[in-house]
Design an enzyme around this catalytic site. Structure first.
Site, PDB file in Angstrom:
ATOM      1  N   LYS A  70       0.822  -1.201   0.000  1.00 38.08           N
ATOM      2  CA  LYS A  70       0.000   0.000   0.000  1.00 38.08           C
ATOM      3  C   LYS A  70       0.864   1.263   0.000  1.00 38.08           C
ATOM      4  O   LYS A  70       0.597   2.199  -0.757  1.00 38.08           O
ATOM      5  CB  LYS A  70      -0.948  -0.004   1.201  1.00 38.08           C
ATOM      6  CG  LYS A  70      -1.949  -1.165   1.185  1.00 38.08           C
ATOM      7  CD  LYS A  70      -2.961  -1.073   2.309  1.00 38.08           C
ATOM      8  CE  LYS A  70      -2.336  -1.283   3.668  1.00 38.08           C
ATOM      9  NZ  LYS A  70      -1.765  -2.653   3.837  1.00 38.08           N
ATOM     10  N   THR A  71       1.879   1.299   0.839  1.00 41.03           N
ATOM     11  CA  THR A  71       2.770   2.460   0.865  1.00 41.03           C
ATOM     12  C   THR A  71       3.521   2.601  -0.451  1.00 41.03           C
ATOM     13  O   THR A  71       3.690   3.707  -0.978  1.00 41.03           O
ATOM     14  CB  THR A  71       3.767   2.337   2.030  1.00 41.03           C
ATOM     15  OG1 THR A  71       3.053   2.214   3.263  1.00 41.03           O
ATOM     16  CG2 THR A  71       4.673   3.553   2.097  1.00 41.03           C
ATOM     17  N   ASP A 115      -1.622   6.840   6.240  1.00 43.80           N
ATOM     18  CA  ASP A 115      -1.604   5.427   6.607  1.00 43.80           C
ATOM     19  C   ASP A 115      -2.498   5.202   7.829  1.00 43.80           C
ATOM     20  O   ASP A 115      -2.682   6.112   8.646  1.00 43.80           O
ATOM     21  CB  ASP A 115      -0.167   5.000   6.918  1.00 43.80           C
ATOM     22  CG  ASP A 115       0.021   3.493   6.882  1.00 43.80           C
ATOM     23  OD1 ASP A 115      -0.903   2.787   6.426  1.00 43.80           O
ATOM     24  OD2 ASP A 115       1.085   3.016   7.306  1.00 43.80           O
ATOM     25  N   THR A 164      -5.858  -1.320   7.032  1.00 47.40           N
ATOM     26  CA  THR A 164      -5.924  -2.773   7.140  1.00 47.40           C
ATOM     27  C   THR A 164      -7.305  -3.227   7.572  1.00 47.40           C
ATOM     28  O   THR A 164      -7.582  -4.426   7.592  1.00 47.40           O
ATOM     29  CB  THR A 164      -4.883  -3.279   8.164  1.00 47.40           C
ATOM     30  OG1 THR A 164      -5.121  -2.637   9.425  1.00 47.40           O
ATOM     31  CG2 THR A 164      -3.465  -2.961   7.695  1.00 47.40           C
ATOM     32  N   ARG A 223       6.639  -8.373   1.855  1.00 43.73           N
ATOM     33  CA  ARG A 223       7.530  -7.906   2.927  1.00 43.73           C
ATOM     34  C   ARG A 223       8.180  -9.084   3.636  1.00 43.73           C
ATOM     35  O   ARG A 223       9.372  -9.063   3.950  1.00 43.73           O
ATOM     36  CB  ARG A 223       6.745  -7.049   3.929  1.00 43.73           C
ATOM     37  CG  ARG A 223       7.572  -6.587   5.129  1.00 43.73           C
ATOM     38  CD  ARG A 223       6.769  -5.685   6.032  1.00 43.73           C
ATOM     39  NE  ARG A 223       6.503  -4.405   5.382  1.00 43.73           N
ATOM     40  CZ  ARG A 223       5.468  -3.625   5.672  1.00 43.73           C
ATOM     41  NH1 ARG A 223       4.587  -4.014   6.582  1.00 43.73           N
ATOM     42  NH2 ARG A 223       5.310  -2.467   5.056  1.00 43.73           N
TER      43      ARG A 223
END
Length: 352
Positions: A70-71, A115, A164, A223
């Site tokens: 997302k980032t 965020d 999230t 990640r």
């Protein structure tokens, strides 16, 4: 042991080391971005149309589990639009004044990445409604009957919100986003592409079978795949010739206690307790947490989501139960129907 999500090698949350490495590994445009085909294609149309109009892009909401990009996508949006990006988070905005200060300092066309937008305070959230729709905020000066609202015009900007837990966003806020993209977990083949790309950037020699081994244990999350790649790289440099093969990856991840399906020590402890102590369930969450020696929230938030997604554990009205796949994965044989009061051989509340 009391677990913290950043202490686990399979944690989806990013610690300081992850953030530093991710900055170097992040793709710079949509062409480099691996996976999320549907979101990527739709977002590409949104950005190209905005550039053709010579205006700012619609506000974008990205939802999905941590570690899915997302980032990274927010930074790509800014790069594709040729605009600067301002990064903040919902927990950092506790008052409407905090948000007003950020919004009033934005340049025209700038991208604001917010965020964990679902954790923003309610007063700031209500101010954001008007800012997103009319590019204006009302700044309250004074208190009580003498308070006045001074309208402050804002330059057009693009808000990129990440969450999230999209269900926690109020409908008025959710409806003001022009584009909503849900990030899915990655397939192993997509993670292999991510790993090969990261290996090139990190100057790591990796074989296809080594990348496949790491991808299969990465929980569908880039990640985690990048983190496991770095740990396997360390093992290959110390214990082997620096080349990551399937055998080397398997040996390295065995040391870090990540098994073939991506379960770590906490996940296996929960399953072992459920199977060995309670015969596969059903058992209450609090009882299961005590058996593992962890807090209820640790089991519920850190272990259960992946176990449920893998089909190893099920949540039922009567409690947690293990699936046949859980018995098979741990190499155990079901010992018959569990008693209501506990595992095999245990006496229930009203006798055996």
């Amino acid at each position: 042991m009391n677990w913290d999500d950043t202490d686990r090698i399979v944690a989806a949350a990013a610690d300081g080391e992850d953030q530093a490495v991710e900055a170097a590994l992040r793709p710079k445009d949509l062409g480099e971005f691996v996976g999320q085909e549907r979101v990527r294609e739709q977002l590409d149309l949104v950005l190209k149309a905005a550039r053709a109009r010579g205006g700012t892009a619609d506000h974008v909401l990205l939802s999905g589990a941590p570690g899915l990009g997302k980032t990274t996508l927010s930074m790509i949006i800014a790069a594709e639009m040729g605009a600067p990006i301002r990064i903040t988070s919902g927990p950092a905005i506790q008052h409407a004044g905090d948000l007003a200060a950020i919004l009033s300092s934005l340049a025209e066309g700038e991208v604001l990445f917010l965020d964990e937008i679902h954790r923003m305070s309610r007063p700031a959230e209500e101010m954001l409604y008007m800012a997103m729709e009319d590019f204006r905020v009302d700044v309250i000066v004074g208190k009580g009957p003498g308070a006045t609202a001074i309208p402050l015009e804002l330059p057009p900007f693009t808000l990129v919100g990440a969450t999230t837990r999209a269900g926690l966003l109020p409908p008025p806020l959710r409806d003001r986003f022009g584009f909503t993209g849900h990030m899915e977990f990655y397939a192993p083949a997509e993670l292999e592409r991510v790993i090969h790309r990261s290996a090139r950037l990190l100057d790591v020699d990796i074989q296809p079978d080594g990348a496949a081994e790491i991808a299969g244990r990465s929980r569908g999350t880039p990640r985690i795949a990048n983190r496991l790649l770095r740990r396997v790289r360390d093992y290959a440099q110390v214990k082997a010739d620096g080349i990551i093969t399937q055998e080397i990856a398997s040996q390295a991840l065995k040391i870090y206690e990540v098994d073939a399906r991506g379960l770590d020590r906490l996940d296996r402890a929960v399953l072992y307790a459920l199977l060995k102590l309670f015969g596969g369930g059903p058992v209450g969450l609090s009882t299961l947490a005590v058996a593992v020696g962890e807090e209820r929230e640790t089991v519920e938030e850190m272990a259960e989501p992946f176990l449920v997604r893998e089909g190893l554990l099920a949540r039922t009205p009567r409690g947690r139960i293990a699936t046949p796949a859980a018995w098979s994965h741990l190499g155990l044989t079901p010992q018959g129907t569990p008693q209501q009061g506990g595992g095999p051989g245990q006496q229930g509340l009203f006798g055996p």
